[in-house]
Design an enzyme around this catalytic site. Structure first.
Site, PDB file in Angstrom:
ATOM      1  N   GLN A 152      11.888  -0.810  47.319  1.00 39.77           N
ATOM      2  CA  GLN A 152      10.561  -0.280  47.011  1.00 39.77           C
ATOM      3  C   GLN A 152      10.509   0.380  45.634  1.00 39.77           C
ATOM      4  OE1 GLN A 152       9.547   2.194  50.420  1.00 39.77           O
ATOM      5  NE2 GLN A 152       8.293   0.546  51.269  1.00 39.77           N
ATOM      6  N   GLU A 174      -0.013   8.955  15.818  1.00 40.32           N
ATOM      7  CA  GLU A 174      -0.664  10.236  15.549  1.00 40.32           C
ATOM      8  C   GLU A 174      -1.930  10.060  14.719  1.00 40.32           C
ATOM      9  OE1 GLU A 174       3.391  10.757  16.823  1.00 40.32           O
ATOM     10  OE2 GLU A 174       2.544   9.558  15.195  1.00 40.32           O
ATOM     11  N   GLU A 187       0.990   0.257  10.144  1.00 36.76           N
ATOM     12  CA  GLU A 187      -0.471   0.061  10.171  1.00 36.76           C
ATOM     13  C   GLU A 187      -1.191   1.203  10.896  1.00 36.76           C
ATOM     14  OE1 GLU A 187      -2.157  -3.839  10.723  1.00 36.76           O
ATOM     15  OE2 GLU A 187      -0.246  -4.778  10.238  1.00 36.76           O
ATOM     16  N   LEU A 246       0.816  -1.211   0.000  1.00 39.09           N
ATOM     17  CA  LEU A 246       0.000   0.000   0.000  1.00 39.09           C
ATOM     18  C   LEU A 246       0.855   1.269   0.000  1.00 39.09           C
ATOM     19  CD1 LEU A 246      -2.941   1.158   0.248  1.00 39.09           C
ATOM     20  CD2 LEU A 246      -2.625   1.067   2.742  1.00 39.09           C
ATOM     21  N   ARG A 251      19.189 -10.410  40.976  1.00 41.09           N
ATOM     22  CA  ARG A 251      20.277  -9.434  41.082  1.00 41.09           C
ATOM     23  C   ARG A 251      20.426  -8.981  42.529  1.00 41.09           C
ATOM     24  NH1 ARG A 251      24.309  -6.347  41.033  1.00 41.09           N
ATOM     25  NH2 ARG A 251      24.578  -4.598  39.576  1.00 41.09           N
TER      26      ARG A 251
END
Length: 395
Positions: free
Chosen positions: A291, A383, A379, A140, A280
């Protein structure tokens, strides 16, 4: 993909969302079988073109491509089902964005034939697509006609046979496709109402698909040059001057599935982040004990769920014909915009949590960081989705 092989992982995508009322037994059955199959594949993805051919063959042999066409032509379900496409793409993208790409393009590339093809065209192409024997492509976009489809310059002339002249670009599966669904102007003065779709076979004289486009997350892309190129079967695809509507209908089916692919990548990034945080150690604690880490993981999970709910709603609306056509298009735009934008944020946070390991070429979060970026463009860029939603709100 940056690694040579798609490495199997102990991580698995969550399936709790499939208990939502948007889904039925058909969709839940996919989620029970596909993860183990996808994780067991050992596709070498160092060459994106060879890898896509390999994925299409594997997906076809395993029967997954049967969800790309209707039962009449070898498919699994009576009609194309948006929810099935979303579940499939979400799961495949969790393991391999290139596998998701290969699957999606079989559906998108043949979608216009499913929707608008003659019985002869459907029989000639769709069963082979479902078996993985023919690779499909959707042509397209042009150098000066992306979001503005009506600005396309490729011309189709019947004199007496149909021939195409022009250039198409950013064509997924370009260079490896066995056929292209090409959109061209048949009435130069009619804007979007003067566009018609055609099928062009790979070996047709006048088709040059050799100009490859290299991008940050490698997958097959090419520019097509059409020089007095004859149309397969000398028959338009769908109605003459009805190509714009056909293209939009095709994209509408698959737009929610783009959101599904974004969800799969985001879920993988969250799973990688959780595993890294648990393993880790820092200052005598695991990263997960802090936290700040917990807060980030919580934000990531919420962003994924927000996109997921919009995605599943859009697919459900399309499958069950809830609301008007415009309302379904707006729902798909919301899903595509939110899921892809949120996935970008989730993957960025996962990479940040990995520190230096996150930017190391070959790490999973590094490849996801590159893979997700194009989903916010193709696709229908973010915006464009914002415009669709905004116009609907004003109305």
């Amino acid at each position: 993909m940056s690694g040579a092989l798609m490495q199997p992982t102990a991580l698995k995508p969550s399936t709790e969302h499939l208990a939502l009322p948007f889904f039925d037994a058909t969709h839940r059955e996919i989620s029970t079988r596909l993860p183990d199959w996808a994780n067991a594949q050992d596709v070498n993805e160092s060459d994106d073109r060879a890898a896509c051919r390999d994925w299409v063959r594997r997906l076809g042999d395993a029967g997954w491509l049967r969800y790309c066409v209707s039962a009449e032509f070898g498919g699994t379900l009576p009609q194309l089902d948006s929810r099935a496409l979303v579940v499939l793409r979400e799961t495949l993208a969790f393991y391999s964005p290139l596998a998701d790409f290969a699957f999606a393009m079989q559906g998108l590339g043949s979608g216009a034939i499913s929707l608008g093809g003659t019985a002869a065209q459907q029989q000639a192409y769709l069963p082979a697509v479902a078996r993985g024997e023919k690779i499909a492509a959707f042509a397209l976009s042009e150098p000066q006609a992306g979001s503005d489809v009506a600005a396309m310059a490729t011309q189709a002339v019947e004199a007496p046979a149909w021939h195409l002249n022009g250039t198409k670009t950013w064509i997924s599966n370009g260079g490896i496709a066995d056929f292209y669904c090409v959109f061209a102007k048949t009435d130069a003065q009619a804007g979007s109402r003067g566009i018609t779709a055609f099928i062009v076979d790979k070996n047709e004289a006048g088709l040059d698909d050799s100009e490859h486009i290299h991008v940050m997350a490698p997958h097959p892309l090419a520019t097509l040059k059409l020089t007095n190129c004859k149309v397969a079967g000398n028959t338009p695809l769908g109605e003459v001057n009805g190509g714009f509507k056909l293209a939009m209908q095709t994209l509408d089916i698959f737009r929610a599935s783009v959101a599904g692919a974004a969800l799969g990548m985001a879920r993988r990034a969250l799973a990688e982040a959780i595993a890294h945080a648990r393993g880790r150690t820092m200052f005598g604690h695991t990263l997960a004990d802090f936290q700040l880490t917990q807060a980030k993981l919580g934000e990531m999970a919420a962003l994924i769920d927000a996109g997921a709910l919009l995605t599943y709603r859009a697919a459900w609306m399309r499958d069950t014909q809830q609301g008007s056509m415009k309302e379904r298009s707006v729902a798909a735009a919301m899903a595509k915009m939110t899921a892809t934008e949120n996935a970008q944020r989730v993957i960025d946070m996962a990479l940040q949590m990995h520190g230096g390991l996150g930017v190391m070429v070959g790490s999973k979060v590094e490849s996801l960081y590159r893979d997700i970026r194009s989903l916010r463009i193709y696709e229908g860029a973010t915006e464009v989705q914002q415009l669709i939603i905004g116009k609907a709100v004003l109305q």
